[in-house]
Design a protein around this motif. Structure first.
Motif, PDB file in Angstrom:
ATOM      1  N   UNK A  53      11.146   4.981 -22.326  1.00 27.44           N
ATOM      2  CA  UNK A  53      12.138   5.590 -21.440  1.00 27.44           C
ATOM      3  C   UNK A  53      11.522   5.988 -20.085  1.00 27.44           C
ATOM      4  N   UNK A  54      10.728   5.085 -19.516  1.00 21.82           N
ATOM      5  CA  UNK A  54      10.027   5.346 -18.256  1.00 21.82           C
ATOM      6  C   UNK A  54      10.785   4.749 -17.068  1.00 21.82           C
ATOM      7  N   UNK A  55      10.365   5.137 -15.884  1.00 22.92           N
ATOM      8  CA  UNK A  55      10.756   4.478 -14.646  1.00 22.92           C
ATOM      9  C   UNK A  55       9.568   3.637 -14.197  1.00 22.92           C
ATOM     10  N   UNK A  56       9.852   2.548 -13.483  1.00 23.37           N
ATOM     11  CA  UNK A  56       8.800   1.602 -13.120  1.00 23.37           C
ATOM     12  C   UNK A  56       8.934   1.199 -11.663  1.00 23.37           C
ATOM     13  N   UNK A  57       7.796   1.081 -10.992  1.00 21.47           N
ATOM     14  CA  UNK A  57       7.725   0.428  -9.688  1.00 21.47           C
ATOM     15  C   UNK A  57       6.932  -0.854  -9.898  1.00 21.47           C
ATOM     16  N   UNK A  58       7.548  -2.000  -9.614  1.00 22.72           N
ATOM     17  CA  UNK A  58       6.894  -3.296  -9.773  1.00 22.72           C
ATOM     18  C   UNK A  58       6.515  -3.824  -8.395  1.00 22.72           C
ATOM     19  N   UNK A  59       5.231  -4.014  -8.164  1.00 28.22           N
ATOM     20  CA  UNK A  59       4.762  -4.682  -6.949  1.00 28.22           C
ATOM     21  C   UNK A  59       4.779  -6.167  -7.289  1.00 28.22           C
ATOM     22  N   UNK A  60       5.801  -6.849  -6.833  1.00 29.16           N
ATOM     23  CA  UNK A  60       6.102  -8.204  -7.276  1.00 29.16           C
ATOM     24  C   UNK A  60       5.529  -9.231  -6.303  1.00 29.16           C
ATOM     25  N   UNK A  61       4.366  -9.775  -6.649  1.00 25.79           N
ATOM     26  CA  UNK A  61       3.732 -10.790  -5.817  1.00 25.79           C
ATOM     27  C   UNK A  61       4.114 -12.205  -6.246  1.00 25.79           C
TER      28      UNK A  61
END
Length: 131
Positions: A53-61
């Protein structure tokens, strides 16, 4: 192997720590994006379905992971942890849960290391962490 098993085999019994950063690297076409997407789905799913049940920041390369593909992975994660998966009403519930889960993901589309630096700086200064 379902993502919960993958998650445990990669991170051990303690799992992913809150506010941690994870990098996945390897040769081309080795399954990095698939592994990352499964781990993200596990981290997004509510506790009652075996998730974090987390929040995520994806650095999408690589730009291989989209909110749509992640939504499908979250649905698979929900189905794999539920005995009610055969129930048609459960599918509508899972779809709604998956939408809420994916809404907690911020994707920073980057094409260079400068983009990564600028995105992180802008994210920290302007927006703060995801809710």
């Amino acid at each position: 192997m379902v993502s919960g098993q993958l998650h445990s085999s990669v991170y051990g019994p303690c799992g992913v720590d809150d506010q941690s950063m994870t990098e996945i690297s390897g040769p081309p076409n080795s399954g990095k994006s698939l592994v990352l997407q499964q781990l993200m789905a596990h981290c997004l799913v509510p506790y009652e379905y075996g998730g974090r049940q987390m929040s995520i920041i994806l650095i999408n390369l690589s730009h291989k992971i989209t909110k749509e593909s992640l939504g499908k992975a979250v649905l698979d994660e929900l189905r794999s942890h539920s005995k009610a998966a055969e129930d048609p009403s459960a599918e509508a519930k899972f779809t709604e849960i998956a939408k809420r889960c994916v809404s907690r993901v911020r994707i920073l589309a980057c094409f260079s290391t400068d983009d990564v630096s600028n995105s992180l700086r802008k994210r920290v200064l302007l927006a703060g962490p995801p809710q």
